[in-house]
Write an enzyme that holds these catalytic residues in place. Structure first.
Site, mmCIF file in Angstrom:
data_model
loop_
_atom_site.group_PDB
_atom_site.id
_atom_site.type_symbol
_atom_site.label_atom_id
_atom_site.label_comp_id
_atom_site.label_asym_id
_atom_site.label_seq_id
_atom_site.Cartn_x
_atom_site.Cartn_y
_atom_site.Cartn_z
ATOM 1 C CG ASP A 17 73.232 57.295 39.465
ATOM 2 O OD1 ASP A 17 72.173 57.243 39.946
ATOM 3 O OD2 ASP A 17 73.726 58.471 39.908
ATOM 4 C CG ASP A 45 75.073 63.267 41.021
ATOM 5 O OD1 ASP A 45 73.722 63.133 40.282
ATOM 6 O OD2 ASP A 45 75.463 64.192 41.363
#
Ligand SMILES: CSC[C@H]1O[C@H](OP(=O)(O)O)[C@H](O)[C@@H]1O
Ligand SMILES: Nc1ncnc2[nH]cnc12
Length: 289
Positions: free
Chosen positions: A209, A211
């Site tokens: 991801d 973040d």
């Protein structure tokens, strides 16, 4: 000396495949209970030891993991080289979900964990200026490339306490002011303890991801992480399967000195050492005590 490859599997990696004579064994540690039993076996003639960092069933949080028991158990099992496999968030556009990063630096923001095997009655200070082993990192990089994985050679990993993900302000600070590349919750104090145990350590971070900093991506959520992890964990297993051939069955001394980290590190004189602590340190520091 024989190579014994230790794999610490993170989120989504709870076993490894293709081992000859695989067996789960219990290793007792004076530092408490490891996250799980160890899966031992051979791969292409090299002994492999696997430990699921959060335990099978993902029962340990990043804070509740007994990092000391994990590293001590691997050392007792004869491991010479530890490869950590972890999920992480990315702070860089060019480090995208699905890519791997061979981490070579850390910023340690964890604060609720035991960070050393040493203590009152046996004080030691090791260097972690270069917290990973370049030789082992290179093997991981080559294994990833051979698997067709998009892999980045080097990166700084911010280790946070968790279990919650970062606030937007923290995410921006780690990225813009601190120059971090990826973020996770587990590689510290693991890497520091591996150095105290004189084990070569490399960290393979699998990006799941962005973040929460990225304007084109929403905040991080665990569903998205799990979806990316499903793809990553099979890639990670492919990478691991290439390591025996790359590292070889016989091992020379580490050219970077990881296996001699304690040589001049213990400050407490023999007459002032706590015998109980010295006894606990038999596997970790028996070579120098
Ligand atoms: C599954 S999301 C957060 C969780 O995943 C990472 O674990 P690991 O480093 O063991 O792969 C991260 O550090 C958190 O513990
Ligand atoms: N964004 C993130 N922060 C901390 N740990 C993570 N593990 C996977 N993604 C993460």
């Amino acid at each position: 000396m024989d190579t014994v490859i230790g794999i610490i599997g993170g989120s989504g990696v709870y076993d490894i495949e293709g081992l000859e004579n695989p067996q789960w064994i219990t290793v007792e540690s004076p530092f408490g209970k490891a996250s799980d039993d160890l899966l031992v076996g051979r791969l292409n003639g090299v002994k492999m030891v696997f430990l699921p960092r959060h335990g099978r069933g993902h029962v340990q949080t990043p804070t509740s993991i007994n990092y000391r028991a994990n590293i001590d158990a691997l050392k007792r099992a004869g491991v010479t080289d530890v490869i950590s496999v972890s999920a992480c968030g990315s702070f860089r556009d060019e480090m995208a979900p699905g890519d791997f990063v061979i981490v070579d630096q850390f910023i340690d923001r964890t604060y609720l964990r035991e960070k050393s095997f040493f203590g009152p009655g046996c004080v030691a200070h090791v260097s972690v200026a270069h917290p990973t082993c370049p030789r082992l990192g290179k093997a991981c990089f080559e294994a990833a490339r051979a698997e067709g994985i998009v892999v980045h050679d080097g990166g700084t990993y911010l280790a946070m306490e968790g279990p919650q993900f970062s606030t937007l302000a923290e995410s921006r600070m780690y990225r813009e002011s601190w120059g971090c590349d990826v973020i996770g919750m587990t590689n510290m104090p693991e890497a520091k303890l591996a150095r105290e145990a004189e084990l070569c350590y490399a960290s393979v971070a699998m990006i799941t991801d962005y973040d929460s900093w990225h304007p084109d991506h929403g905040e991080v959520d665990v569903t998205q992480i799990i979806a990316t992890l499903m793809g990553n964990s099979s890639k990670a297993k492919g990478l691991v399967a290439r390591l025996p051939d790359l590292l070889g069955a016989k091992r020379k001394d580490c050219p970077h000195g990881c296996d001699k980290a304690l040589e001049f590190a213990v400050l407490t004189g023999p007459q002032d050492r706590d015998p109980a602590l010295v006894a606990k340190l038999d596997a970790i520091a028996g070579r120098v005590l």
